[in-house]
Write an enzyme that holds these catalytic residues in place. Structure first.
Site, short mmCIF file in Angstrom:
data_model
loop_
_atom_site.label_atom_id
_atom_site.label_comp_id
_atom_site.label_asym_id
_atom_site.label_seq_id
_atom_site.Cartn_x
_atom_site.Cartn_y
_atom_site.Cartn_z
N SER A 125 0.83 -1.21 0.00
CA SER A 125 0.00 0.00 0.00
C SER A 125 0.87 1.26 0.00
CB SER A 125 -0.89 -0.01 1.24
OG SER A 125 -1.52 1.25 1.40
N TYR A 150 -2.09 -1.07 10.69
CA TYR A 150 -2.33 -1.65 9.36
C TYR A 150 -1.17 -1.30 8.43
CZ TYR A 150 -3.84 -1.75 4.54
OH TYR A 150 -3.87 -1.96 3.18
N LYS A 154 2.07 -3.64 6.52
CA LYS A 154 2.49 -3.64 5.11
C LYS A 154 4.00 -3.38 5.02
CE LYS A 154 -1.48 -4.48 3.32
NZ LYS A 154 -1.72 -5.81 2.72
C1 WQD Z 1 -9.85 8.85 1.34
C2 WQD Z 1 -10.10 10.33 1.62
C3 WQD Z 1 -10.41 10.84 3.94
C4 WQD Z 1 -14.20 8.73 4.42
C5 WQD Z 1 -6.90 3.99 3.30
C6 WQD Z 1 -5.70 3.15 3.67
C7 WQD Z 1 -5.10 2.56 2.41
C8 WQD Z 1 -6.15 1.77 1.71
C9 WQD Z 1 -7.29 2.69 1.31
C10 WQD Z 1 -6.55 -0.55 2.25
C11 WQD Z 1 -9.35 10.82 2.86
C12 WQD Z 1 -11.67 11.16 3.14
C13 WQD Z 1 -13.02 9.25 3.90
C14 WQD Z 1 -15.24 9.61 4.79
C15 WQD Z 1 -13.92 11.47 4.08
N1 WQD Z 1 -6.63 0.74 2.56
N2 WQD Z 1 -12.90 10.59 3.74
N3 WQD Z 1 -15.07 10.95 4.60
O1 WQD Z 1 -7.38 6.88 4.11
O2 WQD Z 1 -6.62 7.44 1.74
O3 WQD Z 1 -6.48 5.09 2.54
O4 WQD Z 1 -7.83 3.24 2.54
O5 WQD Z 1 -6.02 -1.08 1.31
O6 WQD Z 1 -4.03 1.71 2.74
O7 WQD Z 1 -4.73 3.97 4.29
O8 WQD Z 1 -8.69 6.09 2.09
O9 WQD Z 1 -11.08 6.08 1.51
O10 WQD Z 1 -10.42 6.13 3.97
O11 WQD Z 1 -10.09 8.16 2.58
O12 WQD Z 1 -13.78 12.69 3.93
O13 WQD Z 1 -16.34 9.20 5.29
O14 WQD Z 1 -11.48 10.52 1.89
O15 WQD Z 1 -10.17 11.86 4.92
O16 WQD Z 1 -8.93 12.15 2.61
P1 WQD Z 1 -7.26 6.50 2.68
P2 WQD Z 1 -10.14 6.56 2.57
#
Ligand code: WQD
Length: 336
Positions: A125, A150, A154
């Protein structure tokens, strides 16, 4: 016909990769413990490709079950997806995450060592980079102290693989995913988050479907164009195809080291507000959302420099963000 083991093969990225493997003429055997998916995904894969993959419900932490599997199954390569992946949950259950994500990895690699198996692809990741100092992020960007358990699994996972590949001459590739989104064009497989989604896109689609009252946008005070955080959202089918490209590289002995890693993204950064606006436009729906405070541990921006992956894997993304958001919505509408 080469036979490939896909662990976690009934999961979101795993199932899309199984479809692409079968499309490319590989024989597939799946191991999944069904802890974060349902057996119906096996039928959906079969409906898409017309070929039912072999399936074994095995918990990779149970060494004996893994040994029995390999006593009875010869494989030409392994694509290892099986892992717990909820960032938030990993902070409250660190030992479960280390045991599952790293224990099962070590057991798999021990089987490969003992049986002289080769060609191992690891689901890593971009989280290993934390907040990179420079954007877009290249493979030379330093791996930073993980922000979550998590993410740490990785990072440590990659180190375990690097050491095992060197000591036992196992050819391996880690794919550092950016943000996987979307669903298969047939709308027969997609993301099945259990419980309240932590990731943005499932929360968006569930809000649009009325399952969630409103979407919380975590912060609009980031130093970005519109103040919301930026990520590299890659269509899950493009991501699946990157695994086929990596597998062909190993099987074709084109890899230059016994451990390689590649950034797998689109190379484009998209903000949360841009996601919302694009989703509303392509799907002609109105999203109910509010701006709230930042989520702890979130970084400002991450998107991939895809130069090396494009060149070395002879792979690049083909699908647009619009296609990803349209397919995600169609998949959501199919859920009962
Ligand atoms: C994306 C953006 C949030 C939810 C994580 C893991 C990564 C992978 C993907 C597994 C961010 C914003 C989110 C919400 C929001 N995991 N957000 N409201 O955190 O980039 O990555 O998930 O393989 O390893 O680190 O992904 O989809 O959680 O968030 O505003 O209800 O959306 O703050 O900026 P992230 P995400």
């Amino acid at each position: 016909m080469k036979r490939i083991l896909v662990t976690g093969g009934l999961g979101f990225i795993g199932s899309h990769t199984v479809v692409e493997l079968q499309n490319e003429g590989f024989e597939v055997v799946i191991i999944d413990d069904l802890s974060n998916t349902t057996i119906s995904v096996l039928d959906s894969i079969t409906e898409i490709t017309g070929t039912k993959p072999d399936f074994h419900q095995i918990d990779l932490r149970v060494k004996n079950d893994l040994k029995n599997f390999f006593d009875n199954n010869k494989v030409d390569g392994i694509i290892h997806f099986a892992a717990f992946k909820a960032v938030g949950e990993s902070m409250s259950k660190p030992l479960d995450y280390y045991e599952n994500n790293l224990g099962s990895l070590v057991y798999l690699l021990q089987e490969m060592r003992d049986r002289k198996l080769d060609n191992f692809i690891f689901s890593s990741s971009c989280t290993v980079y934390g907040q990179a100092d420079e954007l877009p992020i290249t493979e030379n960007a330093p791996v930073k102290t993980a922000e979550s358990v998590y993410g740490n699994t990785k990072q440590i996972g990659e180190e375990i693989i690097r050491d095992a590949s060197t000591a036992h001459n196992i050819n391996t590739i880690a794919l550092r995913y950016f943000n996987p989104v979307g669903a298969h064009p047939t709308v027969k497989i997609g993301e099945l988050p259990l419980g309240v989604p932590a990731n943005l896109i499932p929360f968006v689609t569930q809000t649009a479907a009325g399952i969630r009252k409103e979407l919380s946008v975590f912060g609009d005070d980031y130093p970005t164009e519109d103040g919301t955080a930026v990520r590299d959202y890659i269509h899950v089918v493009d991501l699946a195809k990157a695994h086929i490209a990596a597998l062909k590289r190993l099987i074709g002995n084109s890899n230059k080291e016994t451990f390689e890693y590649f950034n797998v993204g689109t190379g484009r950064g998209t903000s949360v507000l841009e996601i919302i606006n694009t989703f509303e436009k392509v799907n002609n729906v109105k999203l109910n959302y509010k701006i709230v405070g930042r989520r702890e541990g979130d970084i400002t921006a991450a998107f991939a420099d895809t130069t090396i992956a494009n060149k070395e894997l002879n792979w690049k993304t083909e699908k647009s963000l619009e296609e990803a958001l349209e397919s995600a919505w169609k998949w959501q509408q199919k859920q009962s």
